[in-house]
Design a protein around this motif. Sequence first.
Motif, mmCIF file in Angstrom:
data_model
loop_
_atom_site.group_PDB
_atom_site.id
_atom_site.type_symbol
_atom_site.label_atom_id
_atom_site.label_comp_id
_atom_site.label_asym_id
_atom_site.label_seq_id
_atom_site.Cartn_x
_atom_site.Cartn_y
_atom_site.Cartn_z
ATOM 1 N N THR A 148 0.752 -1.158 -0.044
ATOM 2 C CA THR A 148 -0.099 0.062 -0.003
ATOM 3 C C THR A 148 0.926 1.286 -0.054
ATOM 4 O OG1 THR A 148 -1.678 -1.225 1.233
ATOM 5 C CG2 THR A 148 -2.079 1.099 1.072
ATOM 6 N N PHE A 149 1.769 1.324 0.768
ATOM 7 C CA PHE A 149 3.002 2.175 0.763
ATOM 8 C C PHE A 149 3.542 2.467 -0.674
ATOM 9 C CE2 PHE A 149 6.872 4.486 1.405
ATOM 10 C CZ PHE A 149 6.397 5.630 2.418
ATOM 11 N N CYS A 150 3.972 1.454 -1.103
ATOM 12 C CA CYS A 150 4.488 1.696 -2.508
ATOM 13 C C CYS A 150 3.412 2.241 -3.632
ATOM 14 C CB CYS A 150 5.030 0.378 -3.247
ATOM 15 S SG CYS A 150 6.225 -0.567 -2.134
ATOM 16 N N GLU A 151 2.111 2.041 -3.466
ATOM 17 C CA GLU A 151 1.137 2.154 -4.175
ATOM 18 C C GLU A 151 0.789 3.846 -4.076
ATOM 19 O OE1 GLU A 151 -2.130 -0.330 -3.515
ATOM 20 O OE2 GLU A 151 -1.153 -1.843 -4.958
ATOM 21 N N MET A 152 0.980 4.234 -2.701
ATOM 22 C CA MET A 152 0.683 5.558 -2.459
ATOM 23 C C MET A 152 1.542 6.471 -3.061
ATOM 24 S SD MET A 152 0.173 5.924 1.601
ATOM 25 C CE MET A 152 -1.593 5.003 2.439
ATOM 26 N N VAL A 153 2.904 6.112 -3.065
ATOM 27 C CA VAL A 153 3.786 6.903 -3.634
ATOM 28 C C VAL A 153 4.389 6.631 -4.881
ATOM 29 C CG1 VAL A 153 4.756 7.779 -1.171
ATOM 30 C CG2 VAL A 153 5.856 5.737 -2.461
ATOM 31 N N GLY A 154 3.818 5.507 -5.432
ATOM 32 C CA GLY A 154 4.273 5.250 -6.889
ATOM 33 C C GLY A 154 5.721 4.676 -7.138
ATOM 34 N N LEU A 155 6.215 4.069 -6.239
ATOM 35 C CA LEU A 155 7.645 3.663 -6.050
ATOM 36 C C LEU A 155 7.445 2.319 -5.538
ATOM 37 C CD1 LEU A 155 9.508 6.982 -4.655
ATOM 38 C CD2 LEU A 155 9.563 6.098 -6.958
ATOM 39 N N SER A 156 8.575 1.711 -6.252
ATOM 40 C CA SER A 156 8.563 0.089 -5.952
ATOM 41 C C SER A 156 9.353 -0.071 -4.644
ATOM 42 C CB SER A 156 9.293 -0.689 -6.988
ATOM 43 O OG SER A 156 10.548 -0.418 -7.056
#
Length: 680
Positions: A323-331
């Motif tokens: 979810t964190f990755c999806e929030m900021v758009g980084l892997s």
Amino acid sequence: MSLPPPPLNQAPSPLRRPEAWWRRALWSLPLVLSLIFVAGVLAWARSNEIEERELQRQTLISDALSTEAQLRAKLKEESEHLRDLAEALQNEPATVESLARHPEMNAGLRRLWLSVTWLDKHNRVLAQVPDPHEAKVEGDDEGLSLHLSAPVGAHAAGGTLVLRYAPALLLKRGVPWWLARKYDVQMVDSADQVIASITETPIRAAQGEQPSYRVNFVGPFRTSPLTELPDTAEAALSDAALELTLRDPQPTTIKPLAMILIAGFLPLIAVASWLLRRQLRQTSRAETAWREQAAWRQAMEDSALVGLRARDGQGRLLYVNRTFCEMVGLSAEELVGLAPPMPYWPPEAIDEVMQRNRRNLAGHAPREGYEARWHHRDGRVLDVMVFESPLVDARGVQIGWMGSIIDISAHKRLEERERRRIDTLAHHARLTMLGEVASTLAHELNQPLTAIASYNAGIINSLAKLGVDDAVVLGALQRLGAQAAQAGRVVQRIREFLTRREPQHEACSLNQIISDALALLRKEQQRAQIELRLDLAPHLPPLLADAVLVEQVVINLVRNAGDSLQARAHDRRIQVRSRLVSRAESGLADSAPASGPDFLRVDVIDNGPGLQGLKAEALCAPFFSTKGDGMGMGLAICRSIIEAHHGVLDAQEAPEGGAMFSFTLPLRPLLASGSQDPNP
Ligand code: ADP
């Protein structure tokens, strides 16, 4: 953290792969290897033993052959001594003296001779040494005795010398000591009878199973009695044999200690294998449980709507969830290992965020969380709420910070929209109020202005009748009239302009209008600690009305109720009620007969101080207010709106104390004439 076991009806997890057969059999490997090892040791010991036996047998054979040769040589020697004696005696008289006197005779008796008998041609005893009637010589009691013979003189003209000797003595003297120690040496005849033995208690090969070897003894000796002496003294005793039996053979089986060790070794290995198997099973179970837990945790973290990030003491990212990755758009690969400043921080406020980051790492992050603004990789701005908590390792030592992040962008947008709506409504309310004020003012000013214009016209007429033609006065009076008319027009125009908005009737839900109005007031009410009770009748028919204006009425009534509750220290309650009512209950003092429940009624009831005896008419009068900062236009506007919808606004004391403000609206608003249906 312990996780619940997966539900039983769930399909088997891919992590629960059936264990490979070789993994299950791994534990038995040491046992199998040990068995192979033991079998190898046994085989090696067996071949070693066979080899040793073979060596023993060969040594035995060679020892037997050499012993036989030695004994044969000894007998041959004795035979030659006898022959020498016979030769020496050929010219002597055949007496005991001549025989006993001879040195060869004495030497022979010292060696192994038992006796020497001189026989004549007819085998009659001429002399015998030693005398058979005297004491026996050494060895004469050693069992069987054998004979050697030698002719005396040519063609045995002088007779024959017969030498008697004990084969046992021959063995004792002829076999070397080391051989006698190693073997039991025996002489046996064809009937397997022991003729002579080196020891008194011979070990028989057949009894003891000891390795033995028998060699035919081809020696110049005879067993036959004197009467059977053959012609030649060299005749062999062909059926005698020399037998060597090993006294102390090598153990034929593997040494008992080795057997004990091997026997002990196998159960030990079996026990060790069993323990290993148990350990392997435990390890495998623990591993499966661990995998399952990890998978569960991963699944939970990935499915969580909350973004999670773990940071070390310096703020370096240790872990981020999906979810964190999806929030900021980084892997996760791009994020883990990064140290501040982070790529998702707004570039325009880096300094401020850095400062906040330092505060958080120092452990001073607010417990109730803090709001932050981040940038998605695609440039989109998102508002987040961050909650920091200490990250503790398995030993309980804090190694950093764990952050839970909630994306509140949507919430923020909603809040913003609501705020704008409230502003619009407030603006609207202000406009409406202004319109109402203007309308009231116009209404109030119209009469004086008309009066001014009329009086002015009257004065001009009177002056004309009186013949006053003072141009200045008349001009001033005319201008006064024109100004008054102009003032009236201006007021009228302003009123028209401000109240131009006609109610826009459309089908709407009264309950929805109430809910929307209360949603706008919720915060206000919470702050004032007012308990709001909704008592809305379900399935109300749609109302044909201007929803915005009706909402303003509800807002106004609820706000007024809230204001009146300020007088109470606690237990502040407002009840908002909606229901379908008949014309009789609608409050419309109409002559038309009541015809079914065609009206919707809303009551706003509070438990405040009540109306203090005032009637609705007085309360709704423009500019009537009992509040220090009140303008007194709220209820006036409400009444205008309700009346514009052909409804009624009323106020009365509530049954349980407090005030009850109600309005009733017809389901189908009447047209201006009050008789036509807007939707025929
Ligand atoms: P304002 O709120 O500016 O005073 P309103 O026209 O809305 O003007 O109200 C007029 C007056 O009616 C208020 O000043 C108050 O005295 C009275 N009033 C209105 N609602 C209530 C109520 N729920 N309980 C008691 N008095 C009320």
